[in-house]
Design a protein around this motif. Sequence first.
Motif, mmCIF file in Angstrom:
data_model
loop_
_atom_site.group_PDB
_atom_site.id
_atom_site.type_symbol
_atom_site.label_atom_id
_atom_site.label_comp_id
_atom_site.label_asym_id
_atom_site.label_seq_id
_atom_site.Cartn_x
_atom_site.Cartn_y
_atom_site.Cartn_z
ATOM 1 N N PRO A 112 6.239 8.700 42.702
ATOM 2 C CA PRO A 112 6.324 9.549 43.561
ATOM 3 C C PRO A 112 5.546 8.832 45.018
ATOM 4 C CG PRO A 112 7.335 10.498 42.624
ATOM 5 C CD PRO A 112 6.542 10.635 41.966
ATOM 6 N N ASN A 113 5.871 7.952 45.793
ATOM 7 C CA ASN A 113 4.768 7.818 46.911
ATOM 8 C C ASN A 113 3.348 7.575 46.519
ATOM 9 O OD1 ASN A 113 7.364 8.197 48.530
ATOM 10 N ND2 ASN A 113 6.706 10.279 48.207
ATOM 11 N N LEU A 114 3.477 6.279 45.455
ATOM 12 C CA LEU A 114 1.512 5.989 45.160
ATOM 13 C C LEU A 114 1.621 5.089 44.957
ATOM 14 C CD1 LEU A 114 -0.256 9.267 43.386
ATOM 15 C CD2 LEU A 114 -0.595 8.373 45.535
ATOM 16 N N PRO A 115 1.237 3.993 45.497
ATOM 17 C CA PRO A 115 0.791 2.603 45.212
ATOM 18 C C PRO A 115 1.069 2.372 43.211
ATOM 19 C CG PRO A 115 -1.625 3.229 46.263
ATOM 20 C CD PRO A 115 -0.179 4.186 46.018
ATOM 21 N N THR A 116 1.786 1.638 42.972
ATOM 22 C CA THR A 116 2.073 1.459 41.577
ATOM 23 C C THR A 116 2.663 0.309 40.974
ATOM 24 O OG1 THR A 116 3.751 3.440 41.576
ATOM 25 C CG2 THR A 116 4.064 1.612 40.262
ATOM 26 N N PHE A 117 1.666 -0.110 39.495
ATOM 27 C CA PHE A 117 1.783 -1.575 38.719
ATOM 28 C C PHE A 117 2.313 -1.430 37.755
ATOM 29 C CE2 PHE A 117 -1.586 -0.737 42.093
ATOM 30 C CZ PHE A 117 -1.358 -1.762 42.948
ATOM 31 N N SER A 118 3.053 -1.242 37.746
ATOM 32 C CA SER A 118 4.428 -1.707 36.472
ATOM 33 C C SER A 118 5.203 -2.593 36.340
ATOM 34 C CB SER A 118 4.796 0.224 36.566
ATOM 35 O OG SER A 118 5.295 0.765 34.652
ATOM 36 N N HIS A 119 5.644 -2.324 34.569
ATOM 37 C CA HIS A 119 7.157 -3.211 34.854
ATOM 38 C C HIS A 119 8.408 -2.156 34.265
ATOM 39 C CE1 HIS A 119 6.170 -3.191 30.386
ATOM 40 N NE2 HIS A 119 5.756 -2.386 30.736
ATOM 41 N N TRP A 120 8.044 -0.830 34.330
ATOM 42 C CA TRP A 120 8.769 -0.071 33.855
ATOM 43 C C TRP A 120 10.042 -0.825 34.602
ATOM 44 C CZ3 TRP A 120 7.957 5.514 32.571
ATOM 45 C CH2 TRP A 120 7.016 5.721 31.770
ATOM 46 N N ARG A 121 11.784 0.257 34.163
ATOM 47 C CA ARG A 121 12.674 -0.333 35.217
ATOM 48 C C ARG A 121 12.770 0.529 36.667
ATOM 49 N NH1 ARG A 121 16.133 -4.280 33.219
ATOM 50 N NH2 ARG A 121 15.916 -3.813 30.755
ATOM 51 N N GLY A 122 13.541 0.131 37.900
ATOM 52 C CA GLY A 122 12.994 0.562 38.932
ATOM 53 C C GLY A 122 11.683 1.585 39.586
ATOM 54 N N ALA A 123 10.229 0.898 38.963
ATOM 55 C CA ALA A 123 9.053 1.048 39.498
ATOM 56 C C ALA A 123 8.932 -0.012 40.659
ATOM 57 C CB ALA A 123 8.313 0.396 38.718
ATOM 58 N N PRO A 124 8.243 0.712 41.736
ATOM 59 C CA PRO A 124 7.892 -0.085 43.117
ATOM 60 C C PRO A 124 6.976 -0.948 43.679
ATOM 61 C CG PRO A 124 6.747 2.907 43.376
ATOM 62 C CD PRO A 124 7.826 2.092 41.497
ATOM 63 N N THR A 125 6.895 -1.524 42.491
ATOM 64 C CA THR A 125 6.086 -2.437 41.948
ATOM 65 C C THR A 125 6.157 -3.798 43.270
ATOM 66 O OG1 THR A 125 5.535 -2.120 40.083
ATOM 67 C CG2 THR A 125 4.502 -3.975 40.594
ATOM 68 N N PRO A 126 4.997 -3.806 44.180
ATOM 69 C CA PRO A 126 4.998 -4.942 45.011
ATOM 70 C C PRO A 126 5.134 -6.210 44.310
ATOM 71 C CG PRO A 126 2.529 -3.622 45.219
ATOM 72 C CD PRO A 126 2.990 -2.588 44.202
ATOM 73 N N GLU A 127 6.224 -6.762 45.337
ATOM 74 C CA GLU A 127 6.728 -8.216 44.835
ATOM 75 C C GLU A 127 5.836 -9.304 44.216
ATOM 76 O OE1 GLU A 127 10.175 -9.104 44.616
ATOM 77 O OE2 GLU A 127 10.569 -6.849 44.032
ATOM 78 N N ALA A 128 4.566 -8.991 45.437
ATOM 79 C CA ALA A 128 3.683 -10.306 45.072
ATOM 80 C C ALA A 128 2.949 -10.455 43.536
ATOM 81 C CB ALA A 128 2.806 -9.863 45.637
ATOM 82 N N VAL A 129 3.113 -9.320 43.189
ATOM 83 C CA VAL A 129 1.924 -8.659 41.711
ATOM 84 C C VAL A 129 3.628 -8.845 40.223
ATOM 85 C CG1 VAL A 129 0.314 -7.615 43.186
ATOM 86 C CG2 VAL A 129 1.557 -6.485 42.008
ATOM 87 N N ARG A 130 4.297 -8.759 40.536
ATOM 88 C CA ARG A 130 4.911 -8.261 39.787
ATOM 89 C C ARG A 130 5.209 -9.258 38.193
ATOM 90 N NH1 ARG A 130 8.769 -5.323 39.865
ATOM 91 N NH2 ARG A 130 10.210 -4.281 41.533
ATOM 92 N N ASP A 131 4.305 -8.744 37.656
ATOM 93 C CA ASP A 131 4.589 -9.666 35.976
ATOM 94 C C ASP A 131 5.241 -9.251 34.526
ATOM 95 O OD1 ASP A 131 2.192 -11.427 34.900
ATOM 96 O OD2 ASP A 131 2.438 -10.331 33.152
ATOM 97 N N ASP A 132 4.999 -9.820 33.551
ATOM 98 C CA ASP A 132 5.956 -9.140 32.570
ATOM 99 C C ASP A 132 5.221 -7.530 31.904
ATOM 100 O OD1 ASP A 132 7.977 -11.296 32.617
ATOM 101 O OD2 ASP A 132 6.475 -11.821 30.738
ATOM 102 N N THR A 133 4.265 -8.045 31.765
ATOM 103 C CA THR A 133 3.804 -6.784 31.891
ATOM 104 C C THR A 133 2.677 -5.657 32.836
ATOM 105 O OG1 THR A 133 1.477 -8.061 31.457
ATOM 106 C CG2 THR A 133 2.571 -7.918 29.445
ATOM 107 N N SER A 134 2.832 -4.549 32.483
ATOM 108 C CA SER A 134 2.022 -3.795 33.736
ATOM 109 C C SER A 134 0.348 -4.141 33.675
ATOM 110 C CB SER A 134 2.047 -2.433 33.371
ATOM 111 O OG SER A 134 3.552 -1.711 33.106
ATOM 112 N N GLY A 135 -0.047 -4.446 33.112
ATOM 113 C CA GLY A 135 -1.529 -4.795 32.840
ATOM 114 C C GLY A 135 -1.805 -6.420 33.925
ATOM 115 N N GLY A 136 -0.766 -6.886 33.686
ATOM 116 C CA GLY A 136 -0.702 -8.814 34.043
ATOM 117 C C GLY A 136 -0.700 -8.094 35.541
ATOM 118 N N CYS A 137 0.763 -7.173 35.789
ATOM 119 C CA CYS A 137 1.006 -6.591 37.627
ATOM 120 C C CYS A 137 -0.866 -6.298 38.308
ATOM 121 C CB CYS A 137 1.679 -5.619 37.330
ATOM 122 S SG CYS A 137 3.195 -5.627 37.212
ATOM 123 N N VAL A 138 -1.389 -5.358 37.160
ATOM 124 C CA VAL A 138 -2.784 -5.078 37.659
ATOM 125 C C VAL A 138 -3.986 -6.496 37.763
ATOM 126 C CG1 VAL A 138 -5.115 -4.089 37.344
ATOM 127 C CG2 VAL A 138 -2.673 -3.112 37.006
#
Length: 362
Positions: free
Chosen positions: A24-50
């Motif tokens: 909760p409430n921390l910057p998150t870069f994850s493809h897990w369902r429901g993760a609060p990943t910023p829309e601008a960085v969403r990717d198929d993989t979590s590594g891709g989000c980063v």
Amino acid sequence: MQRSFLPFAELAHQPALVVDSLYPNLPTFSHWRGAPTPEAVRDDTSGGCVLRALTRTPELLRLPYVTANHFDIDGFVGVWSLLHPEAALAAQDRLLDMARIGDFRELNLDRPAARAALPLVCWINERETALFYPPFAAGGREAVASVPKFTFFNEAFEEVLRQPEMFRDHWGPEHDTVLQDAALVRQHADAIVRYPELGLVVLRLPRPVHYYALFGVTEGFDMVLAQYPDQRYELEYKYTTWIDLASRPTLPRLHLQPLVERLNALERGPLPWHAEPITDTGPILRLDARSLPKPQRYGHPTERPIHTSSIPPHELEQQVVAYFREYYAGVQARWRWTWHEIRTLNQQIFGKKADRGALPKA
């Protein structure tokens, strides 16, 4: 900014960038369902989000620590990239394919970056098992047990990335097996049947193969029915339907128990059909007296027994296709299914028979 790895258990005392996990409430870069990943960085993989965040939203990366609650190749790519941003951006094509191969087992040998990523993935696989423990073998202790893995790989990986041939003794055996199995799959390309409306691929192969070869020809699909000689079969939901894909819509997972019951009504062999709940990361429908332990299910089809059924291949394929055609009728593929929506849909379709297992833990 110079960053350090923080064990996940210490997040209560020290905020960090969270990769391939939820907190909760921390910057998150994850493809897990429901993760609060910023829309601008969403990717198929979590590594891709980063990797997207490194160039698109650097303002979100101001914390000096990075963490993840488990070790796998995708999560490691994200963590390592935050610790070594310049080197990561210089090698981002290989890193993106590493994350995809590691999480989805999708090895596209037509992409040069994927061919270059394969030795790196195989090196991690070999070192992880030889020096630590295989995936899913830590049980509920993964967040703590994975810390030594991150410590080792965060320090050792850059040299392997620069000079992979120096480490062939570690990655060579699995790498060569993958290429041999991929060649076998290509030789039987005429026996691959695709059902795009169901997201299903049927492969008829002379023997079980490494996952990277098996799933390498299933990119864009989410279920795989593998058929082997002696009427041996496995039907698997890929991990692509456990997470939020950013590149394409998906159909939701359907409860497999009614299909198990249909097959058991036809089966005349000594073993029953069995399937994990749809909340498992990769549920497999297979002939067995019980569910295999998670490390064995995660391991390659070559590493587990696949039993003989009395049901002929054509009939089994017909049963599987008819089942999903019946229950996917009227269901539209889309982005960002929630677990609540998937559970509700299954209850609407199957009523009391719907999977009532626990939702994945955040």
